[in-house]
Motif scaffolding. Structure first.
Motif, PDB file in Angstrom:
ATOM      1  N   SER A  87      17.775  37.623 -61.734  1.00  0.00           N
ATOM      2  CA  SER A  87      17.375  38.996 -61.510  1.00  0.00           C
ATOM      3  C   SER A  87      16.185  39.048 -60.593  1.00  0.00           C
ATOM      4  CB  SER A  87      17.003  39.585 -62.846  1.00  0.00           C
ATOM      5  OG  SER A  87      16.143  38.677 -63.483  1.00  0.00           O
ATOM      6  N   ARG A  88      16.329  38.460 -59.456  1.00  0.00           N
ATOM      7  CA  ARG A  88      15.118  38.279 -58.687  1.00  0.00           C
ATOM      8  C   ARG A  88      14.690  39.500 -57.910  1.00  0.00           C
ATOM      9  NH1 ARG A  88      16.255  37.339 -53.732  1.00  0.00           N
ATOM     10  NH2 ARG A  88      18.404  37.178 -53.031  1.00  0.00           N
ATOM     11  N   ASN A  89      15.591  40.461 -57.751  1.00  0.00           N
ATOM     12  CA  ASN A  89      15.208  41.561 -56.889  1.00  0.00           C
ATOM     13  C   ASN A  89      14.580  42.732 -57.612  1.00  0.00           C
ATOM     14  OD1 ASN A  89      15.715  40.474 -54.500  1.00  0.00           O
ATOM     15  ND2 ASN A  89      17.823  41.209 -54.351  1.00  0.00           N
ATOM     16  N   LEU A 129      20.024  50.213 -58.829  1.00  0.00           N
ATOM     17  CA  LEU A 129      19.348  49.720 -57.639  1.00  0.00           C
ATOM     18  C   LEU A 129      19.120  48.210 -57.702  1.00  0.00           C
ATOM     19  CD1 LEU A 129      17.788  50.873 -55.084  1.00  0.00           C
ATOM     20  CD2 LEU A 129      15.755  50.459 -56.440  1.00  0.00           C
ATOM     21  N   ALA A 130      18.869  47.706 -58.893  1.00  0.00           N
ATOM     22  CA  ALA A 130      18.531  46.287 -59.051  1.00  0.00           C
ATOM     23  C   ALA A 130      19.631  45.373 -58.540  1.00  0.00           C
ATOM     24  CB  ALA A 130      18.249  45.976 -60.520  1.00  0.00           C
ATOM     25  N   GLU A 131      20.844  45.905 -58.429  1.00  0.00           N
ATOM     26  CA  GLU A 131      21.931  45.056 -57.972  1.00  0.00           C
ATOM     27  C   GLU A 131      21.877  44.795 -56.474  1.00  0.00           C
ATOM     28  OE1 GLU A 131      25.760  46.430 -59.156  1.00  0.00           O
ATOM     29  OE2 GLU A 131      25.167  46.595 -61.260  1.00  0.00           O
ATOM     30  N   PHE A 132      21.030  45.522 -55.794  1.00  0.00           N
ATOM     31  CA  PHE A 132      21.005  45.376 -54.348  1.00  0.00           C
ATOM     32  C   PHE A 132      19.796  44.584 -53.893  1.00  0.00           C
ATOM     33  CE2 PHE A 132      23.267  49.247 -55.424  1.00  0.00           C
ATOM     34  CZ  PHE A 132      24.486  49.007 -54.810  1.00  0.00           C
ATOM     35  N   ASN A 133      19.920  43.998 -52.713  1.00  0.00           N
ATOM     36  CA  ASN A 133      18.818  43.182 -52.243  1.00  0.00           C
ATOM     37  C   ASN A 133      17.677  44.039 -51.705  1.00  0.00           C
ATOM     38  OD1 ASN A 133      19.421  43.927 -49.613  1.00  0.00           O
ATOM     39  ND2 ASN A 133      20.887  42.247 -49.394  1.00  0.00           N
ATOM     40  N   THR A 155      26.030  32.909 -58.599  1.00  0.00           N
ATOM     41  CA  THR A 155      25.429  34.055 -57.922  1.00  0.00           C
ATOM     42  C   THR A 155      26.335  34.403 -56.745  1.00  0.00           C
ATOM     43  OG1 THR A 155      23.979  32.539 -56.743  1.00  0.00           O
ATOM     44  CG2 THR A 155      23.084  33.649 -58.656  1.00  0.00           C
ATOM     45  N   ILE A 156      26.037  33.874 -55.552  1.00  0.00           N
ATOM     46  CA  ILE A 156      26.994  34.173 -54.490  1.00  0.00           C
ATOM     47  C   ILE A 156      27.323  32.942 -53.661  1.00  0.00           C
ATOM     48  CG2 ILE A 156      26.300  36.583 -54.235  1.00  0.00           C
ATOM     49  CD1 ILE A 156      24.864  35.624 -51.637  1.00  0.00           C
ATOM     50  N   LEU A 157      26.735  31.825 -54.016  1.00  0.00           N
ATOM     51  CA  LEU A 157      26.925  30.662 -53.159  1.00  0.00           C
ATOM     52  C   LEU A 157      28.330  30.096 -53.307  1.00  0.00           C
ATOM     53  CD1 LEU A 157      23.551  28.784 -53.545  1.00  0.00           C
ATOM     54  CD2 LEU A 157      24.241  30.545 -51.906  1.00  0.00           C
ATOM     55  N   LEU A 204      22.424  36.775 -42.031  1.00  0.00           N
ATOM     56  CA  LEU A 204      22.159  38.196 -42.225  1.00  0.00           C
ATOM     57  C   LEU A 204      21.669  38.398 -43.652  1.00  0.00           C
ATOM     58  CD1 LEU A 204      25.236  39.826 -40.511  1.00  0.00           C
ATOM     59  CD2 LEU A 204      22.862  39.876 -39.751  1.00  0.00           C
ATOM     60  N   LEU A 205      21.217  39.578 -43.902  1.00  0.00           N
ATOM     61  CA  LEU A 205      20.825  39.891 -45.273  1.00  0.00           C
ATOM     62  C   LEU A 205      22.013  39.680 -46.189  1.00  0.00           C
ATOM     63  CD1 LEU A 205      18.774  43.075 -44.644  1.00  0.00           C
ATOM     64  CD2 LEU A 205      17.949  40.941 -45.609  1.00  0.00           C
ATOM     65  N   GLY A 206      21.751  39.082 -47.304  1.00  0.00           N
ATOM     66  CA  GLY A 206      22.828  38.892 -48.261  1.00  0.00           C
ATOM     67  C   GLY A 206      23.690  37.693 -47.958  1.00  0.00           C
ATOM     68  N   ALA A 207      23.290  36.903 -46.982  1.00  0.00           N
ATOM     69  CA  ALA A 207      24.094  35.727 -46.652  1.00  0.00           C
ATOM     70  C   ALA A 207      23.922  34.648 -47.716  1.00  0.00           C
ATOM     71  CB  ALA A 207      23.693  35.194 -45.283  1.00  0.00           C
ATOM     72  N   GLY A 208      22.856  34.746 -48.477  1.00  0.00           N
ATOM     73  CA  GLY A 208      22.682  33.779 -49.561  1.00  0.00           C
ATOM     74  C   GLY A 208      21.616  32.734 -49.285  1.00  0.00           C
ATOM     75  N   ARG A 209      20.739  33.010 -48.348  1.00  0.00           N
ATOM     76  CA  ARG A 209      19.705  32.026 -48.035  1.00  0.00           C
ATOM     77  C   ARG A 209      18.750  31.855 -49.210  1.00  0.00           C
ATOM     78  NH1 ARG A 209      17.520  35.100 -43.054  1.00  0.00           N
ATOM     79  NH2 ARG A 209      17.935  36.718 -44.586  1.00  0.00           N
ATOM     80  N   THR A 210      18.318  32.987 -49.743  1.00  0.00           N
ATOM     81  CA  THR A 210      17.391  32.906 -50.874  1.00  0.00           C
ATOM     82  C   THR A 210      18.046  32.198 -52.046  1.00  0.00           C
ATOM     83  OG1 THR A 210      16.295  34.910 -50.172  1.00  0.00           O
ATOM     84  CG2 THR A 210      16.032  34.286 -52.466  1.00  0.00           C
ATOM     85  N   GLU A 211      19.312  32.490 -52.258  1.00  0.00           N
ATOM     86  CA  GLU A 211      20.037  31.831 -53.352  1.00  0.00           C
ATOM     87  C   GLU A 211      20.072  30.322 -53.141  1.00  0.00           C
ATOM     88  OE1 GLU A 211      20.632  34.883 -52.775  1.00  0.00           O
ATOM     89  OE2 GLU A 211      21.024  35.776 -54.721  1.00  0.00           O
ATOM     90  N   ASP A 220      10.378  30.938 -47.971  1.00  0.00           N
ATOM     91  CA  ASP A 220      11.284  32.083 -47.857  1.00  0.00           C
ATOM     92  C   ASP A 220      10.496  33.236 -47.253  1.00  0.00           C
ATOM     93  OD1 ASP A 220      13.406  33.757 -48.043  1.00  0.00           O
ATOM     94  OD2 ASP A 220      13.739  33.493 -50.205  1.00  0.00           O
ATOM     95  N   GLU A 221      10.774  33.542 -46.038  1.00  0.00           N
ATOM     96  CA  GLU A 221      10.063  34.609 -45.322  1.00  0.00           C
ATOM     97  C   GLU A 221       8.547  34.438 -45.449  1.00  0.00           C
ATOM     98  OE1 GLU A 221      11.880  36.472 -43.614  1.00  0.00           O
ATOM     99  OE2 GLU A 221      13.808  36.791 -44.604  1.00  0.00           O
ATOM    100  N   PRO A 222       8.045  33.310 -44.954  1.00  0.00           N
ATOM    101  CA  PRO A 222       6.619  33.046 -45.185  1.00  0.00           C
ATOM    102  C   PRO A 222       5.698  33.971 -44.404  1.00  0.00           C
ATOM    103  CG  PRO A 222       7.539  31.415 -43.704  1.00  0.00           C
ATOM    104  CD  PRO A 222       8.678  32.251 -44.166  1.00  0.00           C
ATOM    105  N   VAL A 268      26.589  46.731 -46.036  1.00  0.00           N
ATOM    106  CA  VAL A 268      27.411  47.190 -47.141  1.00  0.00           C
ATOM    107  C   VAL A 268      27.611  46.065 -48.146  1.00  0.00           C
ATOM    108  CG1 VAL A 268      29.702  47.973 -47.784  1.00  0.00           C
ATOM    109  CG2 VAL A 268      28.598  48.868 -45.742  1.00  0.00           C
ATOM    110  N   VAL A 269      27.431  46.386 -49.394  1.00  0.00           N
ATOM    111  CA  VAL A 269      27.570  45.349 -50.415  1.00  0.00           C
ATOM    112  C   VAL A 269      28.838  45.581 -51.222  1.00  0.00           C
ATOM    113  CG1 VAL A 269      26.557  44.341 -52.457  1.00  0.00           C
ATOM    114  CG2 VAL A 269      25.110  45.055 -50.576  1.00  0.00           C
TER     115      VAL A 269
END
Ligand SMILES: Nc1ncnc2c1ncn2[C@@H]1O[C@H](COP(=O)(O)OP(=O)(O)OP(=O)(O)O)[C@@H](O)[C@H]1O
Ligand SMILES: Nc1ncnc2c1ncn2[C@@H]1O[C@H](COP(=O)(O)OP(=O)(O)OP(=O)(O)O)[C@@H](O)[C@H]1O
Ligand SMILES: [Mg+2]
Ligand SMILES: [Mg+2]
Lengths: 379, 319, 521, 330
Positions: A359-361, C141-145, C276-278, C296-303, C429-431, C520-521
């Motif tokens: 739940s990181r966001n 909202l929490a479901e979105f990045n 998660t999404i990987l 792009l956003l949501g590509a899964g880099r943070t994951e 991550d986005e330093p 779009v998610v």
């Protein structure tokens, strides 16, 4: 914060009560447990258990918890807690007993009004003074209990001294030592009577919970309450009257406790200040058993009702268990209740329902919530 | 805080020792009165402080422990079971007393462990996890002797409460030892930092490598163990264990002491000295009200008001 | 008063926090229908200025004229009612409520006193489309990045028919396409005569969209200029208070990649999947390398980063550190193994707000600076002093609570948290998100130095320049999978963009209209 | 009186299958309590108010033991000190169709309503140790009778003993029971009234010790500080007296010499303390209701009638008879 199950499953919000007030994912689970416990009781104890008499009396007794739990649900949704409800209820029962001389409606109105004001005081401490809810309501918890103990003296000694012109009989009627008796010549006790064979407290509960569900699901106030619990700072920045909302929920909680007090007085005919000890925890457990998180930001009114009913049934069944030759002492009963609470909460905890979505966001500052510990189930 | 405390203490002494003032006392007598009043107050406050310190640590992680009273009852009930039971006959009183002082605390810590595991592994909210033990725990304590009190006479065991090394009650030493240890823990050790970091931002702490689960669990274990110690003291001082009443409402006292002492219930801070002072304040108010004859019900209201004031000023200062 | 088109006039604003003066006679003038940039280093006082304007803080001195009237808003709500809507620096929304509710909070459409959900969702959806996003507004909202949350905040702010919209670093978590849609929105607002205050550390953006710029430094306003009439270099030098020559350099401060030599492989990620999404991520990092992770956003880099760090469990694949299989399952173990991870979400996953700067800095290093659980005060002081100096952290004392620091300085403290551990592998991550150009340069330099000292760096960034100029190799991710590896010679803006966006037909790197659906998610 | 009320239940024409409410009409307005059929064994209810002190525990045990001895089924509930819960408990006993209810009412007043409910369901009720408000539910009409001690009398007895022991001259600290509970109210009333006769006996402080040893000790400690000249302590129960003894010893005083203590209940600890010379005397308040209660039930089934109150003769223990009493003390 793992998004709550009910939010995940429903497709169209606002479609109907089912989503916002009624059967969310959590409450469905509690509902099933409720049915299960009921069925079990019915099988084991037969018609004495599921018969109308037992159910009616069980429900009437639990109506007091139902009111308190309903009020405290709103408080808990804002991320607060209200420990004072038991004391407010007992103080209200003292007041209601004394007011009973004026008839049911005035007594009801005056009592609930005063209880609401006490709740407002809680809200003021929390919202305006910024005192943490646990402590603020602990303060009221002590003070209201003290006032309940003093109440008979107020009516028997202080008020007569203050108003020497009023005939002494006016003040003193039915005040004895530490208790206040109701005026049986008035219709006060009709509030625990029946209409069409249904006890009025049960009708009141149905109405109160229906209103509660609609308020939470369909009114601005309800949605704003959820928002404040979800992120108070954000709500403030978005222009919600956070302080007023907080004061309102505590006032509601106080008022509901007042209602519980009226029923308490009516049912026993004499109000005792030593009553209702520990009821706040019973009501709060009911809310939790219903599936509302104490971290706020979400919750369901109907789930709370299920929680109340479930705990009520368990208590009731414990009385029945004593019947069959083998008898469970009250000590074992506490153990059983502890274990039962544990099991119900366990069934709802992320431990068993978690879907591993980290739940990181979410913007919620971590600490107490149990939702945001992605690691614990990690390996 | 300290000022309020001092004012109350002085006021307290003056108003509570009318006899001395009437007699136009000399300093010696006044000093003795002070020493006695202090001794009574410290004795009575000791258990609240001991439990309050554990509570403060739990609260610092953002949790709360409602189970302390029940855990006190359990520990208190076990001790006499040991030295009144067959162990004493078989292995002698020395062994029995040793076990009576250690086993109950270990069991209490075990209940703390249970709380901790519920919070960390099962992810119960702390109020609920400890409410389970609050409800069930007292039942367990009662079940141990079926609710009966266990009166006893065991001077060596009771030394933890009735002993007076250098004229000061043992439990006061225990209290200060607990306070100092906790202070050290919070200020100087990595564990202390972890506790505060978890309370301040648990997710951040986890990502910084803080063993969140272990630290949280340990905090509940400490709280449990301290409650166990307090439970033993109560039993020792009363020469009887009473599962029904031992530790009754202790959770509220401890939480009030913590909050009055300036530790916010939201976590991230641990003001150990504050808890000590908070407990003393509550105790002194209580003491004063009782000794000047204020009836219990009025005392409740006054107490509530004083806690409100104390918390309010704490908040002002923190803001 | 001064001239008819002045909408907002803030004069001689002062704000004193315990321990430091945040604003020292700062002034700001915004005209109707203009996009006004507010720039300055971290801690210059930009956010404070905004908060005073909107009544989130109360000022200690100065005056505010808005729309010709002297105002003193008591609360953000008050400001909002009077025509100022704001997007604050840290996204401030309610995660558990639906997107629609977040947008419409406080102005929900009602019918007969009851909320009209249908209308609410429709309106919210409409508002979101205006800022180029189409999502299921009924989801929490929490479901979105973060990016989408940011767009939601923007949609919300725009939805108030305000005269002035304040945006405090709205782009810091947006990718280029989204920034472009945001610009469209801003242009639309402008066309309607709405003024915008725009705060950003990405100077290019302000040249692209702003009319005038006010430069702040140390709580004072230095000057206000037309954007047309100022060069970037000059702007930077004014912001930093240094000579132009001093600041002149490339777009980033990375040392050239070629100057480093890669050593043996530290990290190998092979076919990693997670719930998660990987799905199928493979990459590797060698000693002394800076590896860029693009997507792009949501590509899964943070994951991916979290999976390597043990913060999220993986369901398939292998992660090896120096050839040894990592089976750690917790950040603590990852740190022990020599990995550091600086999260993208400073507020929720970085700082411990109540703790001091020093405590925040040494949090991860505690096991190293304590013996038998006892923290060495001396070692702690050394670390803190060193990094406050090296990173130029602006703090009144190491004992100041970190929450009182500006965003950029908080970020530096967090970097220090990892640097002081001397990790073998550092995941950033986005330093440089939300960090001023000065500090950004320093951080980039530090990252380069780390690599030169043999540390492997895995850097997630949404700024293309950082990827092209800083990385030795770039892995590109798409939809939870690593799809391309670009080595030295291949790294270019175009190549990265192509790899990021290719396939799936839903969008291309350039096409703005269609591209908006990238979110779009 | 004719019996077997529970079996005849064709009553109201409704399809309700519920036994008790349907049969209600018969019993509700009757001028006598519902009759009890003659049977070999009964299913009786015992509604206990709480079980958190030795006295209550002993009472409960006595009831259980008696039921076991006679082979009766005992439906036992514990209200945890709440009148509302006790009303609900009694309702659940009614639902369980017990033959008779023994009720230890929470307080003298409120449980009268519950007694009426039981009557309406044709279940006779016998009150134990406390009574209910006669203006609502009258003995001999709405319930059979009440068996119990006289708390006021207990207070008086304690006062008289103390007067004698101190030669009518004492400075007294009073440790009250739980605020608002009826034994606390009555024991205070009885004692305070009786003491008024003696001008040289003064109550200088009166505070609640909650019927608990620990609380009693703490309050005693504090009050002894405030009133170092106190010469006597009256505790509303033995537990608090034990606490007071501990407080005296901690303060370096000799209980029984420097300060004389008198209390109520007659527990084993108290008897021992009397033998040890620490406690002056204790007024018995016998919790062993079992035999008497069950005998009364049988007598009632046999058609006997009873006075409104059957008073438990409470004994008095001091140094002369404590040793003899000790073996049977609880
Ligand atoms: N609540 C607070 N308490 C104390 N000091 C504060 C507080 N808020 C801000 N400050 C201080 O005021 C100064 C200005 O901070 P501000 O957040 O306005 O900077 P900024 O220009 O927005 O920086 P950034 O670009 O990093 O967001 C900083 O030195 C900061 O430490
Ligand atoms: N808490 C969450 N609940 C549900 N879905 C989430 C959550 N957090 C992220 N996601 C989804 O997971 C996907 C990955 O998002 P994430 O932000 O991690 O990607 P990213 O490549 O790291 O992008 P960036 O770091 O640039 O924002 C997105 O589709 C996002 O919507
Ligand atoms: Mg800022
Ligand atoms: Mg990311």
């Amino acid at each position: 914060m793992t998004a709550p199950a009910k939010e995940q499953q429903a497709k169209r919000p606002g479609r109907d009560l089912l989503r916002y007030g009624l059967l969310g994912g959590q409450s469905r689970l509690v509902f099933l447990i409720l049915i299960g416990v009921f069925a079990l009781g019915s099988i084991v104890f037969g018609s004495t258990f599921y018969g109308a008499y037992n159910l009616k009396t069980m429900l009437v007794y639990n109506s007091m918890f139902a009111f308190m739990a309903l009020g405290v649900t709103f408080v808990i949704i804002t991320g607060g807690i209200d420990l004072s409800i038991s004391s407010v209820a007992v103080l209200s029962s003292m007041l209601a007993a004394w007011f009973s001389r004026f008839g049911l409606l005035p007594a009801l109105f005056l009592t609930v009004l005063i209880a609401t004001l006490i709740g407002l005081f809680n809200g003021w401490m929390v919202g305006k003074l910024g005192i943490q809810p646990f402590i603020a309501t602990l303060i009221t918890f002590m003070a209201a209990r003290g006032l309940a103990l003093i109440a008979p003296k107020i009516f028997a000694i202080y008020l007569p001294a203050l108003f020497p012109n009023v005939p002494i009989e006016f003040w003193n009627a039915n005040v004895a030592d530490y208790s206040i008796g109701i005026d049986r010549t008035k219709n006060f006790q009709s509030i625990t009577g029946e209409i069409w064979g249904i006890p009025i407290p049960i009708i009141m509960i149905v109405v109160a919970y229906a209103i509660g569900a609609i308020v939470l699901g369909y009114s601005r106030f309800g949605r704003h309450t959820l928002a404040v619990g979800g992120n108070e700072e954000a709500s403030r920045l978005m222009g919600l009257p956070v302080v007023r909302i907080k004061m309102a929920v505590y006032a509601i909680s106080g008022g509901m406790a007042g209602l519980a007090g009226v029923i308490l007085a009516s049912r026993s005919g004499t109000a005792l200040p030593t009553e209702a000890v520990g009821w706040e925890l019973q009501a709060i457990s009911a809310v939790v058993v219903g599936g509302t998180l104490l971290t706020g930001g979400q919750g369901s009114v109907v789930a709370t009702l299920f929680g109340v009913l479930l705990l009520g049934l368990v208590f009731n069944i414990l009385n029945f268990i004593n019947a069959g030759g083998f008898s469970l002492t009250v000590y074992w009963q506490s153990v059983v209740r502890g274990v039962f609470l544990f099991l119900v909460v366990l069934l709802q905890s992320p431990w068993s329902t978690h879907r591993n979505r980290p739940s990181r966001n979410s913007q919620r500052p971590g600490s107490v919530s149990h939702g945001n510990s992605p690691n614990a189930s990690g390996s | 805080m300290l000022v309020v405390f001092n004012i109350i203490r002085i006021h307290n002494l003056i108003s509570n020792t009318p006899t001395f003032i009437e007699r136009g006392t000399v300093n010696v007598e006044y000093a003795r009165a002070l020493q006695q009043a202090l001794s009574v107050n410290l004795t009575q406050v000791a258990t609240i402080v001991i439990v309050g310190v554990g509570m403060t640590l739990v609260v610092a992680t953002g949790g709360i422990d409602l189970s302390v009273g029940a855990v006190m009852a359990i520990a208190g009930q076990i001790a006499p079971l040991i030295f009144l039971g067959p162990i004493a006959d078989r292995f002698g009183m020395g062994v029995a007393n040793f076990l009576a002082l250690t086993v109950p605390i270990a069991v209490a810590a075990g209940f703390g462990l249970m709380n901790g595991l519920m919070v960390t592994k099962l992810r119960f909210q702390p109020i609920i996890a400890t409410l389970v033990v609050f409800i069930g725990g007292r039942g367990i304590a009662q079940v141990l002797t079926n609710g009966y009190l266990q009166p006893f006479k065991n001077p060596s065991f009771q030394y933890i409460a009735l002993g007076r090394p250098l004229g000061i009650p043992t439990q006061v030493y225990i209290m200060f030892a607990v306070v100092l240890l906790a202070l050290f823990l919070v200020r100087r050790t990595a564990f202390g930092r972890y506790v505060l970091a978890i309370g301040g931002n648990e997710r951040a702490a986890r990502l910084a490598g803080v063993p969140v689960g272990r630290v949280k669990t340990l905090v509940y274990v400490i709280s449990g163990a301290l409650a166990g110690i307090a439970g033993l003291i109560v039993v020792a001082i009363n020469a009887a264990s009473d599962a029904n009443l031992n530790g009754m409402n202790m959770e509220l006292d401890a939480i009030a002491a913590t909050a009055v002492g300036g530790t916010p219930l939201t976590g991230g801070h641990a003001n150990i000295v504050g808890t000590l002072l908070g407990a003393l304040l509550i105790q002194l108010v209580r003491y004063s009200l009782i000794s000047i004859g204020v009836p219990y019900e009025f005392a409740l209201v006054v107490n509530a008001f004083i806690i409100l004031l104390a918390v309010y000023f704490q908040r002002q200062r923190a803001a | 008063m001064d001239s008819p088109d002045v909408l907002l006039q803030m004069r001689d604003i002062c704000k004193i926090f315990p321990g430091n003066v945040a604003l020292d006679n700062a002034s700001l003038e915004v005209r109707r229908g203009e996009v006004h940039a507010l720039v300055g280093q971290n801690g210059a006082g930009k956010s404070t200025m905004i908060k005073i304007l909107t009544g989130a803080y109360q000022r200690d001195g100065g005056s505010i004229l808005f729309d010709g009237r002297a105002v003193a808003f008591r609360s953000p709500a008050d400001a909002q009612h009077n025509g100022i809507s704001t997007i604050y620096q840290e996204i401030n929304l309610v995660p558990l409520r639906s997107v629609a509710e977040n947008i419409m909070l406080g102005k929900e459409p009602t019918r007969l006193g009851m909320i009209d959900w249908r209308k609410m969702n429709a309106t919210a959806g409409e508002l979101l489309r205006h800022v180029g996003i189409e999502v299921d507004v009924t989801r929490p909202l929490a479901e979105f990045n973060i990016a989408i949350q940011q767009m939601v905040a923007i949609a919300r702010a725009v939805s108030f028919k305000s005269q002035l919209v304040v945006m405090d670093e709205p782009t810091s978590s947006l990718d280029d396409q989204e920034v472009e849609t945001l610009f469209d929105t801003i242009r639309r607002l402008k066309a309607n005569g709405v003024a915008v205050i725009f705060i950003s550390h990405r100077l290019d953006e302000l040249f692209a969209i702003c009319d005038r710029v006010t430069i702040m430094r140390d709580g004072k306003t230095i000057e206000t200029r037309d954007v047309k009439n100022i060069r970037k270099l000059e702007l930077v030098s004014r912001m930093l208070g240094r000579e132009i020559g001093e600041v002149q350099r490339g777009a980033t401060s990375f040392t050239r990649a070629g100057e480093r030599t890669a050593g043996e492989t530290i990290l190998e990620v092979e076919g990693v999947e997670s719930d998660t999404i990987l799905r199928n991520v493979s990459l590797d990092v060698r000693q002394g390398e800076i590896i860029g992770l693009a997507g792009l956003l949501g590509a899964g880099r943070t994951e991916t980063a979290r999976a390597i760090f043990g913060a999220d469990p993986i369901t398939a694949g292998e992660i090896r550190l120096k050839g040894k299989l990592l089976r750690m399952g917790s950040p603590a173990n990852a740190i022990k193994a020599g990995i550091g991870y600086c999260s993208e979400d400073r507020k929720a996953e970085g700082i411990v707000p109540e703790l001091s700067v020093a405590d925040n800095m040494v949090l991860a290093a505690l096991p190293h600076i304590s013996r038998n659980g006892l923290v060495s005060a001396e070692k702690r002081r050394q670390i803190v002093e060193e990094f406050v100096r090296v990173l130029g952290i602006k703090t009144s004392s190491p004992d100041q609570p970190i929450r009182e620091l500006s965003g950029g300085n908080q970020q530096k403290v967090l970097l220090a948290r990892w640097l002081c551990l001397h990790p073998e592998l550092l995941i950033l991550d986005e330093p440089t998100r939300g960090i001023d150009v000065g500090a950004k340069g320093e951080i980039q330099k530090i990252v380069s130095q780390l690599a030169e000292n043999g540390v492997g760096v895995l850097m997630i960034t949404s700024e293309i320049e950082e990827l092209t100029e800083g990385s030795d190799r770039v892995f590109v991710m798409r939809d939870g999978a690593s799809v391309a590896e670009l080595t030295e010679g291949e790294i270019s803006q175009g190549a990265i963009m192509t790899a990021m966006a290719a396939e799936a037909g839903s969008h291309s790197a350039e096409g703005e209209g269609a591209g908006a659906q990238g979110a779009v998610v | 009186a004719p019996t077997a009320a529970p079996t005849q239940q064709q009553g109201s024409g409704e399809t309700q299958a519920q036994a008790q409410p349907a049969a209600a009409g018969n019993c509700k307005d009757s001028p006598t309590p519902p009759p009890l059929a003659k049977k070999d064994t009964y299913k009786v209810g015992f509604s206990q108010v709480e079980t958190n002190n030795p006295w209550r525990i002993a009472q409960t045990e006595s009831m259980k033991a008696e039921a076991a001895k006679r082979g009766w089924e005992l439906v036992y509930t514990d209200a945890g000190g709440s009148e509302a819960k006790q009303i609900a408990d009694i309702e659940s006993m009614i639902a369980q169709k017990v033959d008779l209810i023994f009720m230890a009412p929470r307080s003298e007043k409120p449980l009268a309503e519950a007694a009426l409910k039981a009557k309406a369901a044709c279940i006779p009720v016998i009150m134990l140790d406390r009574d209910v408000d006669h203006s609502i539910a009258a003995p001999g009409k709405d319930y059979v009778t009440m068996i119990g001690s006289d708390f006021v009398k207990e207070g008086e007895m304690a006062a008289e003993w103390l007067a004698k022991a101190t030669n009518n001259k004492a400075i007294i600290i009073e440790l009250e029971g739980t605020v608002g509970s009826s034994p606390a109210i009555d024991r205070k009333k009885g004692f305070d009234e009786a003491i008024k006769k003696y001008p040289d006996m003064k109550i200088v402080a009166s505070q609640t010790g909650d019927f608990a040893r620990d609380k009693g000790r703490q309050v005693a400690e504090t009050l002894l500080q405030a009133h170092p000249d106190a010469t006597a302590i009256y505790a509303h129960n033995d537990e608090m007296a034990m606490g007071a003894i501990a407080a005296l010893e901690a303060a370096g005083k000799v209980p029984g010499k420097d300060v004389i203590i008198v209390s109520i209940d007659g527990t084993k600890d108290a008897a021992q303390a009397i033998i040890d010379g620490k406690l002056g005397a204790t007024v018995e308040c016998n919790p062993k209701f079992g035999p008497k209660a069950f005998d009364t039930a049988i007598a009632y089934a046999n058609g006997e009638t009873f006075p409104a109150k059957i008073v438990n003769p409470d004994r008095f223990f001091d140094s002369t008879n404590a040793a003899a009493y000790l073996p049977e003390a609880y």
